[in-house]
Design a protein around this motif. Structure first.
Motif, short mmCIF file in Angstrom:
data_model
loop_
_atom_site.label_atom_id
_atom_site.label_comp_id
_atom_site.label_asym_id
_atom_site.label_seq_id
_atom_site.Cartn_x
_atom_site.Cartn_y
_atom_site.Cartn_z
N GLN A 140 32.58 33.19 41.11
CA GLN A 140 33.05 34.51 40.74
C GLN A 140 32.46 34.84 39.38
O GLN A 140 32.64 34.09 38.42
CB GLN A 140 34.57 34.54 40.69
N GLY A 200 32.71 40.39 38.31
CA GLY A 200 33.42 41.18 39.31
C GLY A 200 32.95 40.96 40.74
O GLY A 200 33.42 41.58 41.66
N LEU A 224 32.36 38.25 43.92
CA LEU A 224 32.75 36.97 44.49
C LEU A 224 31.71 36.58 45.52
O LEU A 224 31.38 37.37 46.40
CB LEU A 224 34.14 37.09 45.14
N SER A 283 34.43 43.75 45.49
CA SER A 283 35.77 44.31 45.31
C SER A 283 36.62 43.39 44.44
O SER A 283 36.65 42.18 44.65
CB SER A 283 36.44 44.56 46.66
N ARG A 284 37.28 43.97 43.50
CA ARG A 284 38.14 43.20 42.60
C ARG A 284 39.36 42.68 43.37
O ARG A 284 39.90 43.34 44.23
CB ARG A 284 38.60 44.08 41.45
N GLY A 285 39.72 41.47 43.05
CA GLY A 285 40.90 40.89 43.68
C GLY A 285 40.66 40.39 45.10
O GLY A 285 41.61 40.14 45.83
N ALA A 286 39.41 40.25 45.49
CA ALA A 286 39.12 39.75 46.84
C ALA A 286 39.59 38.30 46.96
O ALA A 286 39.47 37.52 46.02
CB ALA A 286 37.63 39.84 47.11
N ALA A 287 40.14 37.98 48.10
CA ALA A 287 40.66 36.63 48.33
C ALA A 287 39.52 35.68 48.68
O ALA A 287 38.82 35.91 49.67
CB ALA A 287 41.69 36.66 49.44
#
Length: 114
Positions: free
Chosen positions: A45, A48, A50, A81-85
Motif C-alpha cells: 500500500q 493511496g 493498494l 480506492s481509499r479504504g479498499a480491503a
C-alpha cells in the motif's frame, strides 16, 4: 500465504477446472491428484494505491505417482480506492491466478490423458 489463502486458491482452481469440463474427484478416487501451492502473496500500500501480487503453482500427479504436469503462474490486482480491503483484492488476485493455472493445466492434462 496463510491457510485461508491456500484454501481459497484450491477452491478457485477447482471451480476453474470444473468450468473447463473437468470432473473434480474426492481424495482417493482414481484420476489426477492436484497439489496447488501458494508461493507468494505480496500486499503493498503506497500513495493511496493498494496492490496485491500472487504467485502460485500446481502439480498434477497421475495414478501411477508420476508428475503429469507442473505449472507456475501468478496475477496482480490493484485499486486506487481509499479504504479498499486487502482481503478482497487478494481474493481477486487468487481467482485470476487460478484461472491462469487452470487454463495451462487443462491443456496439458488433455494431452497427457490421450
Amino acid at each position: 500465504g496463510d491457510a485461508a489463502a491456500r484454501s481459497a486458491l484450491r477452491a478457485a482452481l477447482v471451480a476453474q477446472l470444473q468450468r473447463r469440463g473437468f470432473a473434480v474427484l474426492e481424495e482417493g478416487e482414481p484420476g489426477f491428484r492436484l497439489k496447488p501451492a501458494l508461493l507468494r502473496v505480496q500486499v503493498q500500500q503506497a500513495g493511496g494505491e493498494l496492490r496485491v501480487e500472487v504467485r502460485a503453482s500446481v502439480v498434477a500427479i497421475d495414478r501411477h505417482g508420476g508428475i503429469a504436469a507442473m505449472i507456475e503462474g501468478g496475477a496482480r490486482a490493484k485499486t486506487a480506492s481509499r479504504g479498499a480491503a486487502p482481503a478482497l483484492l487478494t481474493g481477486r488476485a487468487l481467482d485470476a491466478a487460478a484461472a491462469s493455472l487452470a487454463q495451462d493445466l487443462a491443456g496439458r492434462l488433455l494431452v497427457v490423458s490421450r
